[in-house]
Every structure is written in C-alpha cells, then in structure tokens.
Design an enzyme around this catalytic site. Structure first.
Site: not given
Length: 455
Positions: A333, A392
């Site tokens: 991320h 996700d």
C-alpha cells in the site's frame, strides 16, 4: 467503404505505426526524475506524500515518532478523529447497520444521536428513487459490460434532470450528493440486470425497501429471490464502512478535489472520481486479486504445499504467470507498511463467512499467501518500505463468498466511497477558492518552425 468496426475498433497497421512514434517521442529518461527531484505519483521514495491540502474528514496513520524520528507502525484509519476499529465495534455491538451512521459522521462531522440517525436514514430512504422513466430511457439503453462506465454515464445523465445542476452553493451540492449516495445502489444493480437482460437472461427490477439498510437493499435488489442472511448483510455493511473514505490523497478523492477546484458541477465531479476509482491500481484492484487467485488455484495443484505456492508467487514476480505484470495483487500500500487496519478488520469476519459458505480451503490459501508474499517480495525486489496485505486482498474473497458478481466489485467500492467524495467536495467548496494546478518541468528544446514543403 471500409467496415466501421474495422476503422473504429481495430488497431490497424497505421495506428500501430503512429503509436510507435508516440511512444518514442514521449519517453523521458527516468534518471531525470531524480535529477530534478520530481515526486512521481506525488510521493517520495519512502512513500511520503507531497502535502497538497488540509482536511478534517479522515486520517491515515502508518507512522509514529520515536526519539524524534518517524518509524513505521501498525496502520490506523480515523474518520473525523474516530478510530475505524472503534466505529466498527460500536455498530456491531449495537447490532445496527453502520453505513448510514458513518455517512452522517463523514458528511456532517459528528456522530448522530438516535433522532438524528433516524431522520437521516429516512432522508436517504426517501431519496432512493430515480426520475420518471430513467430506468427505461437511460439504464436499459446501451448497457455496458463495464459497470463503472455504465454508472458514470447514468450519473452524467442525471445532470439533465436537475434544474439546479450547475449551482455550487453548499446547500445545493449537499442535496445533489445525498441524492447520488441514495441512488447509487439502484444505478449499480439495475445497470447490472440490464446488461444481463441484453445477454438473454431474465430481467427483474426490484424497488428499494425503505425499511432496509443500504447493504440490505443492495443484496435484496441484486438477488432474484430477494433473500440474504443476517451475516451477509452485516459483512457487506461493514465493507461499505471500511471503503467509505481514506484520506484526501487517495487517487479518486484527490481527483474529486482537483475537479471541484475547477468550479464544475457535482455530476461531472463524481463521474471523474468514478473514472479514477475504476483503475486496477485503485478500486479495481480487488478484481485483480480475485482473478489472480483463480489462476493460482488452477496452476497450484496442492494448495497446502508451501513450496508450490511459493513457486507460483515467484513466477508472478518474474512475469511468468497470470497477467505477466510482475505484481502480487492485494499486497502493499502507498501508506501502510506494517498493516492495513481495514484488512485486519475484514480478516476477523472472513473466516466466519468462509465457514458459513464452506470455503475454508480458499480461506486457508489466502492466509498462506498473506504470510508468504511479503517474504517473496523482499527476496526479489528492492523495497523502500514494508509490504503487507491491503484491504483489496480480502475484499475480493468476501465479495466472492457473498455471491456478488465480479462486475460489481468495484461499483460496491464506489457505493461506499461516494460518501467520502461528497464530504471532500463540500470541504473543498467551503475552504478553497483556487484551482489546483501543479507544475511540470518542460524538457523539449525549443525549435524553429519548418515549412511543410521543407520537412
């Protein structure tokens, strides 16, 4: 005359030749980015973003100060100063849906009391309607296989039905945002059914139930039998809350600020944010995670074999399998380097849902990859910060177990994030009356014009 499809939709030799010229003349030496200290992606090598604005809406925290220096820490997400973990625990303990309560918090800056929450729920329920004949005239005509594009088209069409579409005063923009938040589930679900109908499947369009939450309405309208379990509704509701906002710097929210700063209307702004979220590096990542795991489950014969799973992950990074992009989707991320709080919350409920759905083997494979992927990436790549599972990674598995069609994975993300976009649009309009326009350094040398006959 040449066939229209051949001209418009095929990469002809002429197009390919021009594309090569386009690539050649657009290439920039990567070393120049460092030479001129350009922050590509508006982030430095350590992942720290360029400060571009101020916000009260949410905060993404992934570092702490130790002995005067910033060091990575377990990630935390705050909505209006409240830790997302506390907000989720609060509505789960109270056994009520969290979407409406959290939407109120993000839009208006405070947690609602009982009366305020009831009034807000009723306000959204009253706005869960579309203009007369909108389903027939817009949604049913030319449905797209890409639901994000389809929804964006519908949002832009709603502009035509609004007599105050261009009014950017706060009360009017708030009205528009509340309408779009309430209408989004219908645009999403009806668009999906319309596309399936064009492919020869049965068509069923159910009106939203004002007594149901946003998550419950999505599940009810989506399924032909209108049935769903309490756990399914609870987890989808939680997913909507976790995806609702993520600071002002994420790509689609920054797009909201940029487009809002130009003075344009709400429908254009939200459509632009939709275009950003659609990208596989942003909201479309959960589809990539699901597709990657489907390929993995096909290629890896024994899901419990560590060596075989590791071999597949190494092949991913070596661009040998799946889409050959060299990425392990769902890992890493831009901000979080130790842990993504949204993934942590999700994971606690994924196992419970996996047991209810009989998907324990799939869950075990996800757990194995979550543990193994950071090790494989660290061995293969130069890393400037840690790598961990992001939201996700598990959301695709959750949506799959909820029997949600992959075509709606990213739209469901958008159904949540539209609340954050709305809050940030209102904040931009209230505080900043200046168009966002960063600088780009030109590299092309100046040249004298050459007449056509002399070229």
């Amino acid at each position: 005359m040449r066939d229209v499809d051949d001209i418009l939709f095929n990469n002809t030799p002429a197009i390919q030749q021009l594309a090569r010229k386009c690539e050649e003349n657009n290439a920039i030496d990567r070393d120049l980015y460092e030479k001129y200290e350009v922050k590509r992606g508006l982030r430095d090598l350590n992942g720290k973003g360029v400060l571009a604005g101020l916000t009260n809406i949410s905060d993404v925290c992934a570092k702490k100060i130790v002995d005067g220096e910033e060091v990575p820490c377990a990630g935390n997400l705050y909505y209006r100063g409240y830790n997302i973990k506390d907000l989720v625990k609060g509505f789960l303990d109270a056994k009520h849906s969290g979407f409406e309560e959290t939407a109120y918090l993000l839009l208006f800056g405070e947690l609602p009391n009982v009366t305020e929450l009831k009034d807000f729920q009723q306000m959204l329920a009253q706005r869960r309607m579309l203009p007369p004949n909108f389903v027939r005239d817009v949604i049913m005509k030319a449905p797209s296989r890409d639901m994000m594009n389809n929804i964006s088209r519908c949002i832009l069409q709603l502009y035509s039905y609004d007599v105050k579409a261009d009014d950017t005063d706060i009360p009017n923009v708030l009205r528009q945002c509340l309408n779009l938040i309430a209408q989004f589930p219908m645009l999403m679900v009806y668009g999906y059914h319309a596309y399936n109908y064009r492919r020869g499947q049965d068509l069923y369009i159910y009106a939203p139930d004002p007594s149901l939450s946003t998550a419950e309405n999505i599940l009810m309208m989506l399924r032909e039998n209108r049935q769903y379990t309490a756990l399914e509704a609870e987890i989808l509701d939680m997913a909507l809350v976790l995806h609702m906002d993520h600071g002002g710097g994420n790509n689609s929210t920054f797009t909201t600020h940029v487009v809002t700063s130009s003075g344009t209307d709400t429908y254009s702004t939200i459509s632009a944010a939709m275009a950003s979220l659609k990208g596989p590096k942003h909201g479309g990542a959960n589809i990539k995670v699901t597709q990657m795991f489907e390929d993995m489950k096909f290629c890896v014969k024994d899901w419990t074999d560590d060596d075989e799973v590791r071999g597949y992950l190494e092949a991913l990074l070596n661009k040998e399998v799946f889409d050959r992009k060299g990425l392990i989707y769902g890992m890493g991320h831009a901000i979080y380097s130790v842990s993504d709080p949204r993934a942590e919350i999700f994971k606690k409920f994924v196992k419970e849902l996996a047991i209810e759905k009989g998907c324990e083997k799939e869950y075990a494979l996800y757990e194995k990859v979550e543990k193994m992927a950071p090790e494989v990436i660290a061995q293969k790549r130069k890393m400037y910060k840690g790598v961990n599972a992001n939201v996700d990674f598990y959301s695709g598995l959750v949506y799959s177990m909820l029997d949600l069609p992959p075509a709606l994975y990213t739209p469901i993300f958008a159904a949540a994030r539209i609340v954050g976009w709305s809050a940030h649009r209102l904040e931009e309009l209230k505080n900043v009356d200046k168009i966002i326009r960063p600088a780009y350094k030109p590299l092309a040398p100046y040249r004298d014009y050459i007449k056509l006959d002399d070229r």
